[in-house]
Design an enzyme around this catalytic site. Structure first.
Site, PDB file in Angstrom:
ATOM      1  N   VAL A  30      19.595   8.417 -27.871  1.00 12.35           N
ATOM      2  CA  VAL A  30      19.150   7.272 -28.661  1.00 12.35           C
ATOM      3  C   VAL A  30      17.677   6.984 -28.412  1.00 12.35           C
ATOM      4  O   VAL A  30      16.910   6.760 -29.353  1.00 12.35           O
ATOM      5  CB  VAL A  30      20.009   6.034 -28.359  1.00 12.35           C
ATOM      6  CG1 VAL A  30      19.458   4.801 -29.069  1.00 12.35           C
ATOM      7  CG2 VAL A  30      21.453   6.265 -28.790  1.00 12.35           C
ATOM      8  N   LYS A  38      12.693  14.599 -17.827  1.00 13.89           N
ATOM      9  CA  LYS A  38      13.311  14.447 -19.149  1.00 13.89           C
ATOM     10  C   LYS A  38      12.401  13.631 -20.061  1.00 13.89           C
ATOM     11  O   LYS A  38      12.183  13.984 -21.226  1.00 13.89           O
ATOM     12  CB  LYS A  38      14.667  13.742 -19.000  1.00 13.89           C
ATOM     13  CG  LYS A  38      15.372  13.419 -20.321  1.00 13.89           C
ATOM     14  CD  LYS A  38      15.819  14.689 -21.040  1.00 13.89           C
ATOM     15  CE  LYS A  38      16.834  14.406 -22.149  1.00 13.89           C
ATOM     16  NZ  LYS A  38      16.315  13.590 -23.245  1.00 13.89           N
ATOM     17  N   TYR A  42       7.492   1.053 -14.732  1.00 18.92           N
ATOM     18  CA  TYR A  42       7.758  -0.324 -15.116  1.00 18.92           C
ATOM     19  C   TYR A  42       6.512  -1.200 -15.127  1.00 18.92           C
ATOM     20  O   TYR A  42       6.437  -2.169 -15.887  1.00 18.92           O
ATOM     21  CB  TYR A  42       8.841  -0.926 -14.214  1.00 18.92           C
ATOM     22  CG  TYR A  42      10.224  -0.438 -14.560  1.00 18.92           C
ATOM     23  CD1 TYR A  42      10.842  -0.833 -15.737  1.00 18.92           C
ATOM     24  CD2 TYR A  42      10.906   0.440 -13.714  1.00 18.92           C
ATOM     25  CE1 TYR A  42      12.098  -0.384 -16.073  1.00 18.92           C
ATOM     26  CE2 TYR A  42      12.170   0.899 -14.048  1.00 18.92           C
ATOM     27  CZ  TYR A  42      12.771   0.483 -15.227  1.00 18.92           C
ATOM     28  OH  TYR A  42      14.033   0.948 -15.557  1.00 18.92           O
ATOM     29  N   ASN A  49      25.184  -0.707 -25.150  1.00 26.65           N
ATOM     30  CA  ASN A  49      26.431  -1.418 -25.474  1.00 26.65           C
ATOM     31  C   ASN A  49      27.203  -1.830 -24.221  1.00 26.65           C
ATOM     32  O   ASN A  49      27.044  -1.223 -23.175  1.00 26.65           O
ATOM     33  CB  ASN A  49      27.313  -0.517 -26.349  1.00 26.65           C
ATOM     34  CG  ASN A  49      26.922  -0.599 -27.811  1.00 26.65           C
ATOM     35  OD1 ASN A  49      26.817  -1.679 -28.363  1.00 26.65           O
ATOM     36  ND2 ASN A  49      26.711   0.550 -28.426  1.00 26.65           N
ATOM     37  N   THR A  80      25.491  -3.649 -41.139  1.00 24.89           N
ATOM     38  CA  THR A  80      25.099  -4.203 -42.436  1.00 24.89           C
ATOM     39  C   THR A  80      24.555  -3.117 -43.347  1.00 24.89           C
ATOM     40  O   THR A  80      24.874  -3.071 -44.542  1.00 24.89           O
ATOM     41  CB  THR A  80      24.049  -5.317 -42.226  1.00 24.89           C
ATOM     42  OG1 THR A  80      24.674  -6.413 -41.541  1.00 24.89           O
ATOM     43  CG2 THR A  80      23.489  -5.805 -43.548  1.00 24.89           C
ATOM     44  N   HIS A 126      29.164  -6.910 -32.656  1.00 20.59           N
ATOM     45  CA  HIS A 126      28.954  -5.505 -33.004  1.00 20.59           C
ATOM     46  C   HIS A 126      30.152  -4.747 -32.439  1.00 20.59           C
ATOM     47  O   HIS A 126      30.106  -4.150 -31.369  1.00 20.59           O
ATOM     48  CB  HIS A 126      27.662  -4.983 -32.389  1.00 20.59           C
ATOM     49  CG  HIS A 126      27.417  -3.520 -32.632  1.00 20.59           C
ATOM     50  ND1 HIS A 126      27.469  -2.963 -33.886  1.00 20.59           N
ATOM     51  CD2 HIS A 126      27.134  -2.501 -31.777  1.00 20.59           C
ATOM     52  CE1 HIS A 126      27.224  -1.664 -33.798  1.00 20.59           C
ATOM     53  NE2 HIS A 126      27.036  -1.360 -32.515  1.00 20.59           N
ATOM     54  N   THR A 168      26.064   8.747 -31.743  1.00 18.27           N
ATOM     55  CA  THR A 168      25.288   8.272 -32.888  1.00 18.27           C
ATOM     56  C   THR A 168      23.848   8.086 -32.432  1.00 18.27           C
ATOM     57  O   THR A 168      23.596   7.712 -31.295  1.00 18.27           O
ATOM     58  CB  THR A 168      25.824   6.933 -33.436  1.00 18.27           C
ATOM     59  OG1 THR A 168      25.701   5.929 -32.426  1.00 18.27           O
ATOM     60  CG2 THR A 168      27.275   7.060 -33.862  1.00 18.27           C
TER      61      THR A 168
END
Length: 323
Positions: free
Chosen positions: A16, A42, A69, A125, A154, A180, A234
């Site tokens: 993602v 990576k 950071y 999530n 949506t 969600h 996804t």
């Protein structure tokens, strides 16, 4: 340190995170990007690969680099993608809850060490719970921490309804709201195409059958997990959802999109984060729009609220960190 408006930090260089990076570059909306990842090799690989695309025509000459950071101290926008995602066969994002609270807690400690001014967009999530938990725990400004929420849901719904009526999805006005996840809902009384209300769409667009509301809702809910089962994850859709948000912030659009935010008394609720239509500007969420819901919509909102509140209760209300 003053904010460097337009500076984007992406935390997480997985599928993602890399999709967000490449989508942002393709859309030419950001020219200063920092990628932060636990595995710096990576991150470096993703940065090098993406940087070479800037040599092609129609690509902005963006500055892309691996960072740490401390690079967040002047960031305008931070996109949080770190932590595991659901795997094929697992259709419940909430199974990630405890692990991703642990992951994001470490990240939030670092973010708040360097900034409370950046706009934090959560993709990890279950994003509704993470948004609520960490806004409360770190007392982050509520308008500056929110999740992509049901923006992608949506988009999926608008595409399906547009296809049903034979029109461009961008002409559909309709939101998926709430969680969600499994208790998301569509306030049908607000759905329209160029002003034609949902209940009149079949007639006005010459359909030979009524539009099945429940089938549309269920297809909207299951398509994400179906994509995970088919390709393993996804990335494209949620990356474009993030880009829609990033673009709205950078361009100070004051557009209205559904994102997951801690409720401030809308519909009588303050103890969860869920997706509602929000006005986005360069400052983050400028306003939460309390759209008029009919009796069915209010019932569905309560179902989503009660489900999310139950998940929060299962891990416990966060103890605020003393500043």
């Amino acid at each position: 340190m003053a904010i460097s408006y337009g500076k984007l930090a992406i935390i997480g260089a997985g599928k993602v995170g890399s999709a967000v990076l490449n989508s942002v570059l393709r859309m030419n909306i950001i020219d200063d990007i920092v990628v932060i990842n636990r595995n710096r090799d990576k991150a470096l690989g993703e940065v090098l690969d993406a940087s070479h695309t800037t040599a092609f025509a129609y690509s902005a000459n963006a500055r892309i680099r691996v960072g740490d950071y401390e690079d967040l101290s002047d960031a305008h926008i931070i996109v949080m993608t770190a932590g595991p995602s659901i795997l094929p066969g697992n259709h419940d994002r909430n199974t990630l809850l405890r692990k991703n609270i642990e992951v994001m807690d470490g990240v939030m400690q670092q973010i708040t060490r360097y900034t409370r001014e950046a706009i934090l967009v959560i993709i990890s999530n279950p994003l509704d719970i993470l948004t609520y938990y960490f806004q409360k725990k770190y007392q982050y400004p509520a308008g500056k921490i929110f999740g992509t929420g049901t923006l992608l849901d949506t988009a999926r719904f608008n595409k399906m309804l547009g296809d049903e009526c034979g029109v461009d999805a961008k002409n559909v006005v309709g939101f998926v709201l709430g969680e969600h996840g499994s208790t998301s809902f569509i306030p049908w009384n607000t759905v329209n195409i160029v002003g034609v209300p949902f209940d009149q769409l079949a007639e006005k667009f010459g359909l030979d059958h009524p539009i099945d509301r429940e089938a549309l809702l269920q297809e909207t809910k299951k398509i994400g997990p179906q994509i995970v089962d088919l390709k393993g994850y996804t990335s494209s859709g949620v990356a474009l959802a993030a880009c829609r948000i990033i673009g709205a912030i950078v361009r100070n659009e004051h557009c209205v999109v559904p994102v997951s935010t801690v409720m401030q008394g809308q519909y009588g609720y303050r103890d969860v984060a869920m997706s509602l239509p929000c006005v986005l500007s360069k400052e983050g969420i400028s306003q939460i729009v309390e759209v008029p819901l009919d009796e069915e919509g209010l019932r569905d909102l309560k179902i989503s609220h009660d489900h999310l509140r139950g998940l929060i209760d299962s891990v416990g209300e966060p103890e605020p960190v003393q500043r």
